[in-house]
Design an enzyme around this catalytic site. Structure first.
Site: not given
Length: 241
Positions: A56, A99, A135, A58, A178, A64, A128, A174, A15
């Site tokens: 990520d 985000h 989440e 999303h 993750c 989340s 993902k 982070a 990520d």
């Protein structure tokens, strides 16, 4: 780490996306962009059997996002996630700013990793967090186990097994979310697992990293240094340490 006799490692770069990087990321991890040189050095090592970046990805309706929960605030609030297939299985998750929304600039990998992908220095990019109801910190799967939610399980495990991987090195953002979740799942799924400490930064800064290291080591994940203090792993991958 002592390099094992059978050593067919994979690199997972978690990520490292614009929204997680200063100065303009919607959920910028402090000093997050500073890890990029380490990631590029690792990706250049010839000894990795597989090199995968994750991102990520999303939908706007993701659970989340604090914005999807009236009256809730990013960082301070949580929500309860319920397994759609088993209401008895549930967990609390922290709420974040919006985000890494699909199709937005913030969801893109940083330019250096996009270049590495285009030049064939990465073998794959795995998305993902596409399932809006749960989440998914880990690049492998959501926390749901009874039963797993198929729409929140990536193909990362299958990719590693097809490549006959024995060891997994994890870096990225982070470290306290993750990266840690990906490393813990890799260990739980049977791989010898390492986090390269120069290759990650944490939402919680240095304190967050110190706390994360304790948890990772207690669960069988090794924390190693790029300078090769842990007996030759960089050299085993074709580097000079």
């Amino acid at each position: 780490m002592l390099v094992p006799p059978t050593f067919r490692p994979a690199l997972i770069i978690v990520d490292v996306q614009e929204d997680f990087c200063p100065p303009d990321g919607a959920l910028a991890v402090p000093d997050g962009r500073a890890i990029v040189p380490t990631l590029l050095r690792l990706a250049a090592l010839p000894g990795f059997a597989l090199k995968v970046a994750t991102r990520d990805h999303h939908p706007p309706s993701h659970v989340s996002f604090a914005a999807n929960h009236p009256g809730r605030t990013p960082f301070a609030s949580t929500t309860t996630v319920v397994n759609p297939a088993n209401p008895a299985e549930r967990y609390e998750t922290r709420l974040w700013p919006v985000h890494c929304v699909q199709g937005t600039p913030g969801s893109e990998l940083v330019p250096e990793l996009r270049a590495a992908e285009a030049e064939g220095r990465l073998d794959a990019v795995v998305c993902k967090g596409t399932e809006p109801r749960v989440e998914m910190y880990s690049a492998f799967r959501s926390p749901l186990r009874a039963p797993p939610l198929a729409s929140a399980v990536s193909d990362l495990e299958a990719r590693l097994r097809r490549a006959d991987v024995t060891d997994v090195f994890v870096v990225g953002l982070a470290g306290d979310y993750c990266v840690a979740s990906t490393a813990r799942d890799a260990r739980e799924l049977g791989w010898r697992t390492y986090v390269v400490q120069e290759g990650t930064r944490c939402v919680g800064g240095d304190d967050g990293w110190a706390d994360t290291c304790k948890v990772l080591v207690a669960e069988g994940v090794q924390v190693v240094s790029e300078d090769g203090e842990e007996v030759g792993w960089v050299k085993a991958l074709g580097g000079e340490s």
